[in-house]
Motif scaffolding. Structure first.
Motif, mmCIF file in Angstrom:
data_model
loop_
_atom_site.group_PDB
_atom_site.id
_atom_site.type_symbol
_atom_site.label_atom_id
_atom_site.label_comp_id
_atom_site.label_asym_id
_atom_site.label_seq_id
_atom_site.Cartn_x
_atom_site.Cartn_y
_atom_site.Cartn_z
ATOM 1 N N ARG A 38 26.806 77.468 53.300
ATOM 2 C CA ARG A 38 26.709 77.864 54.695
ATOM 3 C C ARG A 38 28.087 77.856 55.364
ATOM 4 O O ARG A 38 28.460 78.799 56.065
ATOM 5 C CB ARG A 38 25.758 76.950 55.448
ATOM 6 N N GLY A 67 23.006 89.454 42.882
ATOM 7 C CA GLY A 67 22.656 90.061 44.154
ATOM 8 C C GLY A 67 22.092 88.993 45.058
ATOM 9 O O GLY A 67 22.169 87.817 44.733
ATOM 10 N N PRO A 68 21.524 89.400 46.180
ATOM 11 C CA PRO A 68 20.907 88.410 47.072
ATOM 12 C C PRO A 68 19.643 87.839 46.437
ATOM 13 O O PRO A 68 19.205 88.325 45.391
ATOM 14 C CB PRO A 68 20.571 89.216 48.322
ATOM 15 N N ASN A 69 19.039 86.839 47.048
ATOM 16 C CA ASN A 69 17.818 86.283 46.466
ATOM 17 C C ASN A 69 16.712 87.341 46.461
ATOM 18 O O ASN A 69 16.868 88.405 47.057
ATOM 19 C CB ASN A 69 17.396 84.992 47.180
ATOM 20 N N ALA A 82 22.857 74.536 39.941
ATOM 21 C CA ALA A 82 21.964 75.037 40.987
ATOM 22 C C ALA A 82 20.782 74.110 41.269
ATOM 23 O O ALA A 82 19.840 74.509 41.934
ATOM 24 C CB ALA A 82 21.448 76.420 40.605
ATOM 25 N N GLN A 83 20.838 72.883 40.754
ATOM 26 C CA GLN A 83 19.751 71.912 40.980
ATOM 27 C C GLN A 83 18.389 72.431 40.542
ATOM 28 O O GLN A 83 17.377 72.106 41.147
ATOM 29 C CB GLN A 83 19.672 71.496 42.464
ATOM 30 N N THR A 134 21.880 84.114 51.350
ATOM 31 C CA THR A 134 20.515 83.971 50.862
ATOM 32 C C THR A 134 20.391 82.815 49.874
ATOM 33 O O THR A 134 19.303 82.443 49.498
ATOM 34 C CB THR A 134 20.007 85.248 50.155
ATOM 35 N N GLN A 135 21.538 82.282 49.440
ATOM 36 C CA GLN A 135 21.477 81.170 48.483
ATOM 37 C C GLN A 135 21.648 79.816 49.160
ATOM 38 O O GLN A 135 21.721 78.787 48.492
ATOM 39 C CB GLN A 135 22.560 81.348 47.409
ATOM 40 N N ASN A 165 19.647 77.994 50.728
ATOM 41 C CA ASN A 165 18.588 77.031 50.400
ATOM 42 C C ASN A 165 18.938 76.218 49.166
ATOM 43 O O ASN A 165 18.666 75.038 49.100
ATOM 44 C CB ASN A 165 17.276 77.770 50.076
ATOM 45 N N GLN A 166 19.523 76.891 48.192
ATOM 46 C CA GLN A 166 19.812 76.213 46.935
ATOM 47 C C GLN A 166 21.132 75.473 46.979
ATOM 48 O O GLN A 166 21.243 74.374 46.468
ATOM 49 C CB GLN A 166 19.848 77.242 45.790
ATOM 50 N N ILE A 167 22.141 76.089 47.562
ATOM 51 C CA ILE A 167 23.471 75.486 47.625
ATOM 52 C C ILE A 167 23.868 75.400 49.090
ATOM 53 O O ILE A 167 24.534 76.302 49.610
ATOM 54 C CB ILE A 167 24.501 76.348 46.864
ATOM 55 N N PRO A 168 23.452 74.339 49.782
ATOM 56 C CA PRO A 168 23.713 74.273 51.228
ATOM 57 C C PRO A 168 25.198 74.341 51.587
ATOM 58 O O PRO A 168 25.536 74.760 52.687
ATOM 59 C CB PRO A 168 23.115 72.922 51.624
ATOM 60 N N TYR A 171 26.390 88.184 52.502
ATOM 61 C CA TYR A 171 24.932 88.190 52.628
ATOM 62 C C TYR A 171 24.293 87.506 51.417
ATOM 63 O O TYR A 171 23.377 86.711 51.531
ATOM 64 C CB TYR A 171 24.446 89.633 52.743
ATOM 65 N N THR A 172 24.827 87.820 50.237
ATOM 66 C CA THR A 172 24.305 87.214 49.017
ATOM 67 C C THR A 172 24.431 85.695 49.075
ATOM 68 O O THR A 172 23.485 84.967 48.779
ATOM 69 C CB THR A 172 25.079 87.754 47.804
ATOM 70 N N ASN A 182 18.304 67.813 47.549
ATOM 71 C CA ASN A 182 19.643 68.313 47.840
ATOM 72 C C ASN A 182 19.766 68.831 49.281
ATOM 73 O O ASN A 182 20.818 68.723 49.899
ATOM 74 C CB ASN A 182 19.995 69.419 46.848
ATOM 75 N N TRP A 184 15.756 75.671 57.327
ATOM 76 C CA TRP A 184 17.027 76.237 56.849
ATOM 77 C C TRP A 184 17.936 76.663 58.001
ATOM 78 O O TRP A 184 18.620 77.659 57.940
ATOM 79 C CB TRP A 184 16.817 77.429 55.907
ATOM 80 N N SER A 203 22.683 67.394 51.837
ATOM 81 C CA SER A 203 23.755 68.153 52.468
ATOM 82 C C SER A 203 23.503 68.382 53.948
ATOM 83 O O SER A 203 24.429 68.540 54.723
ATOM 84 C CB SER A 203 23.944 69.486 51.763
ATOM 85 N N PRO A 225 23.065 80.394 41.622
ATOM 86 C CA PRO A 225 24.498 80.148 41.789
ATOM 87 C C PRO A 225 25.082 79.524 40.517
ATOM 88 O O PRO A 225 24.453 78.665 39.903
ATOM 89 C CB PRO A 225 24.557 79.138 42.950
#
Lengths: 283, 439
Positions: free
Chosen positions: A248, B73-75, B346-347, A239-240, A242-245, A235-236, B277, B253, B281, B50
């Motif tokens: 996915r 944790g998650p965003n 993390a750009q 949620t990232q 968007n930043q690190i495609p 899950y974490t 980015n 997304w 990708s 990240p």
């Protein structure tokens, strides 16, 4: 086994049709997951979602296991410890508790049973925040125990164990064991648990799934990613995206790998489960 | 009942503290609250960036007496903000937390943050930051800062140079030209862009550029203004493109979104710097065909940019080592070493003036036909208007607006209707949390 009568064809078609639709409905997401996990990230968006492109599953799994020094493996292991450990220990506790409620007469037995039973109605989600505040008081949040200890509790298991112990462990047998000089604990582990085995497997499976699915507790308790169970970890990552495609693809392969233990557990134990449920029901 | 009362009191206190600024607290007390600790310390830092471990490791290797422990944790909206609130309630928040600009006011209203302007080293570093990013943490109050700006998301126009050229369409410099180009793109079989139906943040970026101001706080009360003229102008503009079906409307997304760009169906994207980015990708088949130009303007000859995203490193109120925490946060967000690492992992795009000119942002980017795209963003970063303020209940505001936008996209109501409804629900949310609001 009593002889079963076969209903006429027309009466069988409708149920079969409904079952077939349900089966497709439940299996398509898993199929999608499997197909998706086998694709390279470029082909993932550009090819048909329900059929294979170039088969990259092995390479994808390799990428996943290599990412951040095998963090994913660590999560899987954590999940196994949280879920397997809590389910095993929780089943023993529930069995002992249910057995005691079924086989021993003591004051307040029904009251105790009703209190435990009312626990079934309280969703685990509702307890996560109070548990966090309690664990904060003793400075034990963000530890293995903060997720493991609350996961041991399983009121529904106590209920099942009591019903089943009443039905399947004859009082005469316990009496005989006592006369032969066996202590209560020894009788429980050597005689009663064997008789209760189908119910114990059921309890174990229910408990396993409940802990596996209890997402909110680790989400609230843990902030060290090396303690995450695989559900929270994926899950974490998700949620990232968007930043690190690139994540996915890893999430999809990870999701596929993470459901594998559950599928295996079910396939191996479903026989017991069916028995256990049936036996509980006729009582 | 009692709990509710105390919540009311806390918010009221928070606001009155907000209103009186730094005047009440004597300077001596403020300085004492940010004094260096004696001896080695370990501080905790919660973030979902990240690869942050590698950045923090660079610090830890050189600072044996100030060790930073990363928690993750998650965003934010995925759970970490709620965790922060829980931890504040339990009294064990980390020393430092990653908080996006639009969530900072909600922590401020709950009185969860330390005013880092009380730390000398932070006050001295103020001028290194692009002024509007500093405003995002100071909320326009000269004497306060509720965090240290970390990254920013200045916006520009990503476009498919090959398709525009092939069809003889000029690159739009104004929003009028953009709408005209949209017709031509449609005639050529594409969509000029995808209107991200559920991501209200992009729309906020458009509004920011147009001069709309959704929230204001005069120290006593909040003002909510989701329906001012500027916002309405932006809403009507996009509504017209949606009604004429000149834009596609897949959710952001998602793989559909990627596919819209990968299959050359969408030709432009007005997005933030980190969007570079996302396209790279999501649409690998279009490599080399994209370019970046400044954001279209509302009047010809202007040069104003919007901002989409960005976050701050905040210090929580009960931190025992605010000085060390501030020292680390400043290194993290101003030093070339850390900024380069954050960009690599993390750009993240820096919030400091010097940061936008560092060498790692000077290189030509192959995916964009070797254009030096970050030069466009460095320019845009200085053109973002400084006085946009976020409200203290953005989560519910976003959720309501997003529902309304989804309905508008599917033909039920308009974007303006959605904003009017969100205006109403936001005021109600503020009231229900006992936050004073002007009507």
């Amino acid at each position: 086994m009593t002889a079963t009568t076969t209903p006429p064809v027309r009466q069988r078609v409708l149920p079969m049709l409904v079952m077939a639709v349900c089966t497709v409905y439940f299996l398509v997401p898993i199929w999608w997951l499997f197909v998706g996990a086998s694709k390279s990230s470029e082909q993932f968006t550009s090819t048909a979602p329900l059929w294979f492109a170039d088969f990259h599953l092995i390479g994808n799994i390799g990428d996943l296991l290599a990412y951040r020094d095998g963090l994913f493996l660590r999560w899987l292991l954590n999940s196994l410890l949280y879920t397997g450990g809590a389910a095993l220990l929780g089943t023993v506790l529930a069995a002992m508790c249910g057995y005691a409620l079924a086989k021993y007469r003591f004051r307040g037995r029904e009251l105790l049973f009703n209190v435990v039973l009312s626990g079934v109605l309280v969703p685990a989600t509702a307890l996560a925040l109070p548990l966090f505040l309690i664990f904060s008081k003793v400075d034990a949040t963000n530890t293995f125990w903060s997720v493991f200890l609350p996961s041991l509790v399983n009121p529904f298991g106590v209920y099942l164990a009591r019903i089943y112990a009443t039905a399947s462990v004859p009082d005469d047998l316990l009496e005989a064991a006592r006369i032969d000089g066996s202590g209560e604990i020894r009788t429980f582990f050597t005689v009663s648990t064997r008789l209760m085995l189908p119910a114990l497997v059921t309890i174990f499976l229910f408990h396993f799934v409940a802990v596996w699915n209890n997402f909110l507790l680790p989400l609230i308790m843990l902030s060290d990613e090396r303690l995450f169970p695989v559900t929270l970890g994926l899950y974490t990552w998700n949620t990232q995206v968007n930043q690190i495609p690139e994540l996915r693809g890893l999430v999809i392969v990870g999701a596929l790998l993470s459901i594998t233990p559950l599928v295996i557990a079910f396939l191996l134990l479903q026989r017991f489960w069916r028995n256990g449920l049936g036996a509980g029901a006729v009582k | 009942m009692r709990k509710r009362l105390s919540a009311v009191l806390i918010s009221a206190l928070a606001l009155s503290a907000c209103g009186s600024g730094g005047d009440d607290s004597s300077d001596g007390a403020a300085a004492a609250s940010c004094a260096p600790s004696s001896g080695p310390v370990t501080i905790t830092y919660t973030t979902w960036i990240p690869g942050i471990e590698n950045v923090v490791k660079a610090w830890n290797d050189k600072n044996p007496t100030i060790q930073v422990k990363v928690q993750t944790g998650p965003n934010g909206n995925g759970g970490t903000y709620q965790n922060f609130f829980n931890q504040l309630k339990a009294g064990n928040p980390p020393d430092l937390g990653h908080i996006e600009y639009d969530a900072l006011p909600s922590f401020r209203v709950q009185d969860g943050l330390l005013d880092v302007a009380s730390c000398d080293i932070v006050a001295q570093a103020k001028d290194q930051f692009i002024p509007w990013t500093w405003n995002q943490v100071s909320f326009g109050d000269e004497k306060s800062a509720w965090g240290i700006p970390q990254d920013s998301g200045p916006m520009a126009l990503f476009y498919r140079a090959d398709l525009f050229e092939k069809n003889g369409i000029a690159i739009p410099k104004t929003w009028d030209e953009y709408a005209a180009a949209a017709e031509k793109v449609k005639a050529a079989g594409g969509y000029i862009t995808n209107f991200s139906q559920s991501d209200i943040n992009q729309f906020a970026g458009f509004t920011w550029q147009a001069g709309g101001r959704w929230f204001a706080n005069d120290g006593q009360q909040w003002t909510v203004n989701l329906t001012d003229d500027k916002t309405k102008k932006v809403a009507d503009y996009w509504q017209s493109l949606i009604s004429k079906k000149l834009v596609s409307t897949v959710p952001p997304w998602t793989t559909e979104w990627d596919n819209a760009y990968n299959s050359s169906s969408a030709w432009t994207w007005v997005s933030a710097v980190w969007g570079a980015n996302s396209i790279m990708s999501g649409a690998p088949r279009t490599a080399g065909k994209w370019r970046v130009a400044p954001m279209p303007q509302w009047s010809a000859g202007e040069n104003v940019a919007g901002n989409w995203g960005g976050s701050a490193t905040a210090i929580f109120k009960n931190s025992k080592h605010p000085y060390e925490a501030a020292k680390f946060a400043l290194w993290l967000n101003t030093s070339e070493e850390a900024l380069a690492l954050l960009n690599k992992e993390a750009q993240l795009y820096p919030a400091t003036t010097a940061g936008t000119t560092y060498s790692y942002l000077a290189n030509p980017v192959g995916f964009y036909g070797d254009q030096k795209i970050y030069e466009v963003f460095a320019e845009a970063a200085t053109k973002v208007t400084p006085d946009f303020t976020w409200g203290p209940t953005m989560t519910s505001t976003y959720a309501n607006a997003s529902d309304g936008f989804k309905a508008a996209v599917s033909g039920k109501g308009t974007l303006s209707d959605a904003l009017a409804a969100t205006q109403k629900s936001t005021v109600e949310t503020l009231k229900s949390q006992a936050i004073p609001v002007k009507e």
